[in-house]
Design an enzyme around this catalytic site. Sequence first.
Site, short mmCIF file in Angstrom:
data_model
loop_
_atom_site.label_atom_id
_atom_site.label_comp_id
_atom_site.label_asym_id
_atom_site.label_seq_id
_atom_site.Cartn_x
_atom_site.Cartn_y
_atom_site.Cartn_z
N GLU A 34 40.35 45.13 133.10
CA GLU A 34 40.13 47.44 134.81
C GLU A 34 38.33 46.72 134.52
O GLU A 34 37.60 46.02 133.84
CB GLU A 34 40.47 48.14 133.85
CG GLU A 34 42.01 47.97 133.14
CD GLU A 34 41.96 49.16 132.15
OE1 GLU A 34 41.39 50.04 131.81
OE2 GLU A 34 43.09 48.80 131.15
N CYS B 60 31.16 48.62 136.15
CA CYS B 60 31.17 48.48 134.65
C CYS B 60 32.82 47.81 134.34
O CYS B 60 33.81 47.44 134.87
CB CYS B 60 32.20 49.79 133.64
SG CYS B 60 32.23 49.54 132.08
N CYS C 48 40.73 41.96 124.04
CA CYS C 48 39.63 42.17 123.27
C CYS C 48 40.10 41.65 121.07
O CYS C 48 41.16 42.29 120.52
CB CYS C 48 39.13 43.24 122.90
SG CYS C 48 37.34 43.87 121.91
N CYS D 256 38.71 47.09 117.08
CA CYS D 256 38.27 48.51 116.42
C CYS D 256 39.00 49.53 116.82
O CYS D 256 39.93 49.36 117.24
CB CYS D 256 36.59 48.54 117.15
SG CYS D 256 35.14 47.59 117.21
N CYS E 291 39.69 52.42 119.50
CA CYS E 291 38.90 51.78 120.96
C CYS E 291 41.38 50.97 121.52
O CYS E 291 41.46 50.62 121.06
CB CYS E 291 39.08 50.40 121.23
SG CYS E 291 38.20 49.29 122.79
N CYS F 191 38.48 51.78 128.64
CA CYS F 191 38.97 50.41 129.26
C CYS F 191 39.55 50.04 128.40
O CYS F 191 39.79 50.59 127.09
CB CYS F 191 37.86 49.43 129.47
SG CYS F 191 36.74 49.35 130.91
#
Length: 363
Positions: A101, A114, A121, A125, A128, A355
Amino acid sequence: MDAPRGRAKPPRHLADLTLAERQDAAKAAGLQGFRAKQISVHYFERLVHDPEQMTDLPSAQRAELVSTFLPDLMTSLRTQSADAGTTVKTLWKLFDGSLVESVLMRYSDRATICISSQAGCGMACPFCATGQGGLQRNMSTAEIVHQVVVGARAMANGDVAGGPGRLSNVVFMGMGEPLANYRAVMGAVRRLTDPAPEGLGLSARHVTVSTVGLVPRIKQLADEGIPVTLALSLHAPDDELRNELVPINNRFSVAETVDAARYYFDQTGRRVSIEYAMMRDINDQAHRADLLAEVLNERGRGWVHVNLIPLNEVRGSKYTRSRDEDMDEFVRRLEAGGISTTIRDTRGDEIDAACGQLAAVEG
């Protein structure tokens, strides 16, 4: 932290190469070397992708040049807009089906995009959206750069509310941990900041690279000699809480991470941005504001700016946005400690602009 191995690689693209490498690639393909510079001008200066608009190229060679240097890297699956059309989020499908994105945001004095640096990822975390899906793969330099070129083209063509304009800022705060894809990200930073037609010609000071705190890579970035802004996603001033919120903290402590950020300032002279997502009753207590000021001031004055981020909530998560009064008190205490602090202007809440949220829905 490593991407899965054994996957097919994205097609080689002009943005993966330096200008000299593009000229060598042209010759290797049986084309005249100077054509590489011409097509670079179209891509980076004129922001043109359609071969029919490249009228200075021989018509018989246009298709071959475009297929050689400008293969399709990504397809727009969905776009959503908010803030009266000044915020536009795009969900991209990469050549292998991976989803990433980007978000283009127009303000009165600038336009910022951005961008993502990984599909997914691996930092995990818990607050997120991207971190919950895991890491699919690293993006190539060209895949990273192309998000910016498309955004610059949208601004130049007047496709964003407010009429034609210029893209001025890039933030590596989309999907992924940029410093875990270091080589491709640095290639992208160079393409973005190299003067046209080698690159896009943006100011390095208008490029922000975000990290959750990969200490060796922060130090490596500090020694690159490219004065980008470093944004450290800290989110907690103490190891006990940060171990939970940012699992890489189990490997690199708060002290080590903040020391690396200070090293970045010492090497570059660029003030570091401390990113701090404000989560209700998790990390927004007054005593944590005092501790954050103490941690930062232990390493000197005037070298950081704290950017408080009202959490962009993920559906079903226990992590929710802080109360306004708690954020105001957090600011008051940091400023009382001599720490420059702002609360980030939130954009695109109604379009899942954090995101990973669109990709999670699509996937």
